[in-house]
Write a protein that holds these residues in place. Structure first.
Motif, mmCIF file in Angstrom:
data_model
loop_
_atom_site.group_PDB
_atom_site.id
_atom_site.type_symbol
_atom_site.label_atom_id
_atom_site.label_comp_id
_atom_site.label_asym_id
_atom_site.label_seq_id
_atom_site.Cartn_x
_atom_site.Cartn_y
_atom_site.Cartn_z
ATOM 1 N N ASP A 21 -13.741 0.298 -9.189
ATOM 2 C CA ASP A 21 -14.080 0.898 -7.899
ATOM 3 C C ASP A 21 -13.351 2.224 -7.750
ATOM 4 O OD1 ASP A 21 -15.688 -1.241 -7.282
ATOM 5 O OD2 ASP A 21 -14.122 -2.303 -6.159
ATOM 6 N N GLY A 545 -15.330 -0.025 -2.331
ATOM 7 C CA GLY A 545 -14.480 -1.053 -2.914
ATOM 8 C C GLY A 545 -14.760 -2.389 -2.264
ATOM 9 N N ASN A 605 -10.309 -0.056 -2.725
ATOM 10 C CA ASN A 605 -10.657 1.361 -2.533
ATOM 11 C C ASN A 605 -9.634 2.295 -3.178
ATOM 12 O OD1 ASN A 605 -11.736 -0.279 -0.108
ATOM 13 N ND2 ASN A 605 -13.034 1.539 -0.178
ATOM 14 N N GLU A 643 -7.740 -0.751 -11.217
ATOM 15 C CA GLU A 643 -8.234 -1.705 -10.223
ATOM 16 C C GLU A 643 -7.462 -3.023 -10.203
ATOM 17 O OE1 GLU A 643 -12.618 -2.012 -9.683
ATOM 18 O OE2 GLU A 643 -12.238 -4.168 -9.711
#
Lengths: 675, 675
Positions: A21, A545, A605, A643
């Motif tokens: 993301d 996200g 995010n 991530e």
């Protein structure tokens, strides 16, 4: 496991979309394909326009959003803290007591505060590059671009009332012209007590689980009335679920993801150690002052909080850079390549950065008084030049906000100014003579100690008086040169060395770096087009996200959402010791609260400093959170997004609403929010 | 106004006595004349002997005194704090709760703690200098002196059970052999809560007015019973009066009053900036750790307190050195003069100090685990050498106390060790490559980050286990070389670079400095004889002075004595915020206390770090105070004493007695003190 630094470029070359993301995307080039492929969601233009026009920048400090048609603005408590600080008095410390305006008439005007809404964006890359001729040197090309940018900003500003700013994207790969609608009558509506806004304080900063109501509400006014707002974000009533898709719209300040190995080495070996050295000493000096009395603590509180925050972030970033396993194998540098130019520019930067930092950025004279005097002096001289030749911050398009800051009558405390300036002068004197000789710059004062100099300059300067500032600003060069103000005289003494340091830095470091990164960016463009996002530039970006927990270093599973019960539990375990003691209002009101109410949440995010205050919306475009932090693993986001553990930390709107209702009895606002 | 630095020597040349209450006098050469002339008091040999034999050194930490015939020892709470820390458990934090042994049987043994009573002193200057031949180089002379000193210490120790130490006085102008009676069964009797012992904490440290009961009581045992003490100090019942003559008998650690201008420049430009750089970062790192939880705070409390104290002191000293008006005019340096030799040695020191500090003093490996492993490794190798050739700390006369420290089972916390070591390794990596290349020393580990290295080394080392330490110590070189312990291996890897740094430092800096200062001292002797005192050397000294207030920088008159009411008032004004919240016992017992009881007092005595815990006696030889601090103006005492504002700060015995009686109900002890 974290990805190897710099694998980003290689990675995106090999795949048509980003699996993680990742990305702080331009609203002009939104990640429609990526979101569709990973989350099966259509990012429509309507969704994007509404989100964009509901978003705003809060001064130069962070992000915010409109949350009612009556100009209500939501941002972080820590983003608006400076205003709370400035509105406080020895009798009523708004940081300590919080604030709620029971009626419109009670809302408190925040002097010098601006909120900017990004209403237009235009790609002007071709226009800017047209100014550059093939025979120009890097330096000349840089100058030509600056001239073109100034002209474009001026031309645009002449047409409308918007403020225009050209932003360099993709390290010079593209230039976008952004137009902002400015609101400059902003008033404080609501702020909780700092003890719940920043519950856990510096110790819990960048940590998770968290329990912060890091939220303040302001209101934009036009012509003395609440501004009529077309685009604003409605609040969700449905909470968040694990793995739910969410978007963040905000102003991430700066990332350095395109940095080459050699550039990162400079960051690791020069920039961060020097930055931390300054932060460490300031944190200690400000703390020591704060601890002497409660009034001291109030006066220096904002400065101290900022320093602690920067320090924690810098330690995290440096730790990433000092982890060899993240670096991968070095590559051979081809002679004359952009990578070699960057390497040479960094070597140059290692030499000239200190002078630039101390003199031009004013780190040797750490005080508001110096910065005011500096602005007055430069304003007088710069205003006489043609717009395109001025220092960037004195160009016509920046003048209004510069003057607003300059003439703000926010309080400046003599004692705080003296300890800050004493420490920074002491630091300067400690720097090996080979680097910089203080007496070369300040020859006449060499018989005084840093403390004596600082006390003398601060107490005898009159530029802390707004009328005196206005008099000097109106009097121009003549008034400046006639001034006997010790701080004006200091600025004048430092001026030629400071300007030389700046020119040297811009020519020997910035210009070649810009050119080399432009070339690297060009190569990337040829391969990738707009399928990739540019580094953050404190302009509006979109990040997607999902709500997702993570595994801590020691293997603990961290759930994504905390609740009110968890906050009271942490307070209990810490024996209510500051900063783990919630305010009286919460302790008294505990029985009325639904303890299962969601408090904070983590999502994948991709965010960074500047995103503070960003709204987080769900797939329906409704606000579910208010971004206020990243976890400790997100500190390397500056260089590389991962991530696995990196998380964005937000206040759940549920806890804001619950406390507005039951703790603060803010019925007027609850209603305005649509409940 | 402070006197000009270095005016000391000139000043004493021109007058037959010191006008100011200056001097840390040898009991061998007491200031009889000065005290007689200024205070009309006869310092008799009986008075001096009794005071000397009642005085003791508390480990390597500070000063103390016997206050009963049953071995009762009085020192500062902060001097004994390490023992309180070591005796604490997660269930009972003695720093927090204080301690009082209701019966003898309840007194708590302090492992590894020694108290030393200075019972003999002999001038051996001629014997030491006899070892030096005219044809020797500075380096050879230094070696010859060291050999002679080791032999003298050994010879003396063979004759009696005392521990002997030769101390270099007057920068090599004289050598005195001190014999100490050692008590090594020391038990904790009483300590107040830290919140009243260090009321005002770091914020009020070095400030005045003050309100600290900075006192702890221990007891010396012999053969499992309270030691029978002939010389001990009785407590006064008459309080103190303005301008009353008082004496301090204690162990001032180190002063540098004979330093030349160039040597002080080194201190100002290299030593203090570097020291402060380390202290600033440690204070921030330790604080951040402490603030995460109460248990963290307990674990790192001692380290943090020490760092804050050093930091405040270093800032004060550096501020003095950065005050040009204190420096006077530079003098021309004659070629080949001691002043020139000192100048050159300081230039050398500027180059080699960092390596010495990081590697030999172990600042790059800031952890108890490293220091233990280092001691084990060196012990194995040094013990094989003849006594005179060993590193000083491994000579026979030091072995016993070295082993006592080495085999102490005081707790060592893994998490504290990891954060300390991580930070110091990080710092090392930040140092410009030109100074020291970490990979040269630690080549095999260059792929790990500081945090990964620190975690690995600390968690996998077994030397925190006392049995393992004993096994390695008994196994000698063979056991060391066969060890797979990562910390032992680290020490071995660093060892040659560390020893090289030490030798280089000793040869290029220490030896020429010693020789040059000896020559300067010789010249002074020829003029002044024993009418002057030598720099402090952490050996017993006498200081005289008077109870006297002073005027603060802003003109405020500061009265010399505070009282209990003042403490409660300061707490009130600070809203009982830590560290201004007295313990529950005091708040509950407030009504029983006589609020007019004297609390702390300031006097003109010339003291410095190491004097902490010194008894202060009146002209009758009765204890009236317990020295625990100097005010902020006393921080320059290291370089120059000034009577105008520099003050010694003590706990009044009145407040100790009042609280023993009414707060702690320590009747057994009150009686033992003679009341």
């Amino acid at each position: 496991m974290m990805r190897t630094l710099f694998s980003l470029i290689v990675f995106v070359c090999l795949t048509s979309f980003l699996r993680a993301d990742e990305g702080m995307w331009l609203f002009e080039n939104p990640p429609k394909q990526q979101v569709k492929e990973k989350y099966n969601f259509d990012l429509t233009d309507g969704f994007l326009d509404h989100l964009r026009l509901s978003s705003c920048r809060f001064a130069r400090r962070g992000s915010a959003s409109f949350v009612s048609s009556q100009g209500l603005i939501m941002t972080n408590h820590h983003v608006g803290a400076r205003n709370l600080h400035e509105l406080s008095t020895p009798e009523n410390n708004l940081l300590e007591n919080g604030f709620y305006a029971k009626t419109l008439a009670d809302e408190l005007p925040c002097k010098g505060l601006e909120v900017l809404v990004p209403v237009s964006a235009e790609d002007i890359t071709e226009k800017v590059n047209a100014a550059v001729k093939p025979e120009m040197s890097a330096e000349e090309a840089q100058k030509a671009r600056s001239g073109a940018i100034a002209a474009i900003e001026k031309e645009a500003a002449d047409k409308t009332k918007l403020r225009y700013e050209v932003t360099t994207l993709y390290q010079g790969g593209a230039y976008h012209l952004y137009g902002y609608k400015i609101y400059n009558d902003i008033r404080l509506v609501f702020a909780p007590e700092e003890t719940i806004a920043a519950f856990g304080g510096d110790p819990d900063n960048y940590e998770y689980p968290r329990y912060c109501v890091d939220c303040s509400l302001f209101r934009a006014y036009e012509d003395g009335k609440p501004a009529k707002i077309e685009h604003f974000l409605k609040w969700s009533t449905s909470g968040v679920k694990d793995n739910e898709l969410v978007f963040v719209s905000g102003f991430p300040g700066k990332t350095d993801r395109a940095y080459t190995r050699e550039h990162l080495e400079f960051q690791r070996d020069v920039y961060f150690p020097w930055r931390l050295q300054k932060l460490y000493r300031r944190e200690v000096v400000y703390s020591a002052f704060a601890n002497r009395s409660l009034e001291n603590a109030r006066r220096v509180g904002d400065d101290l909080g900022a320093v602690q925050n920067y320090r924690k972030r810098a330690i995290g970033q440096l730790q990433g850079l000092q982890t060899p396993s993240l670096w991968g194998e070095p590559k051979k540098i081809v002679e004359g390549s952009p990578e070699e130019i960057i390497k040479l520019a960094c070597a140059e930067e290692s030499n000239c950065y200190y002078a630039y930092d101390l003199l031009e950025l004013g780190e040797a004279f750490n005080s508001k008084t110096f910065q005011i005097a500096r602005t007055l002096v430069r304003l007088a001289y710069e205003i006489e030049k043609p717009n395109g030749e001025r220092l960037k911050e004195y160009r016509d398009n920046n003048l209004e906000s510069l003057k607003q800051t300059l003439f703000s009558d926010a309080p400046i405390y003599e004692d705080v100014e003296i300890i800050k300036l004493t420490d920074s002068l002491t630091m300067w004197r400690e720097i090996p003579q080979t680097l910089l000789d203080i007496s070369e710059v300040l020859d006449v004062d060499k018989n005084k100690s840093p403390k004596e100099l600082a006390t003398d300059w601060i107490l005898n300067s009159k530029v802390r008086n707004v009328d005196e500032r206005k008099r000097l600003a109106e009097g121009g060069i003549k008034a400046i040169e006639a001034s006997q103000d010790p701080m004006i005289k200091l600025v004048l003494k430092v001026e030629s060395a400071a300007r030389f340091a700046r020119e040297n830095y811009e020519e020997a470091v910035e210009a070649p770096l810009t050119a080399a990164y432009a070339e690297l960016a060009k190569k990337r463009f040829e391969k990738l087009g707009t399928s990739v996002y540019p580094d953050a530039t404190f302009t509006l970006r979109l990040s997607y996200g999902a709500v997702k927990g993570y595994k801590d270093d020691d293997g603990t599973e961290i759930a994504p959402v905390t609740n009110i019960a968890g906050m009271f539990d942490r307070a209990e375990k810490q024996k209510h010791k500051e900063p783990f003691d919630p305010p009286k209002s919460w302790k008294d009101g505990k029985s009325k609260l639904n303890l299962n109410t969601s408090f904070n949440l983590v999502t994948t995010n991709d965010i960074i400093g500047g995103n503070s205050g960003s709204p987080m919306v769900n797939a329906k475009g409704e606000v579910v959170g208010l971004v206020f932090d990243g976890n400790i693993y997100s500190l390397s986001n500056n260089f590389v997004y991962t991530e696995t553990q990196s998380r964005c930390v937000s206040v759940n709107t549920d806890v804001i609403l619950e406390s507005l209702r039951k703790i603060y009895k803010a019925e007027r606002i609850v209603k305005e929010l649509g409940f």
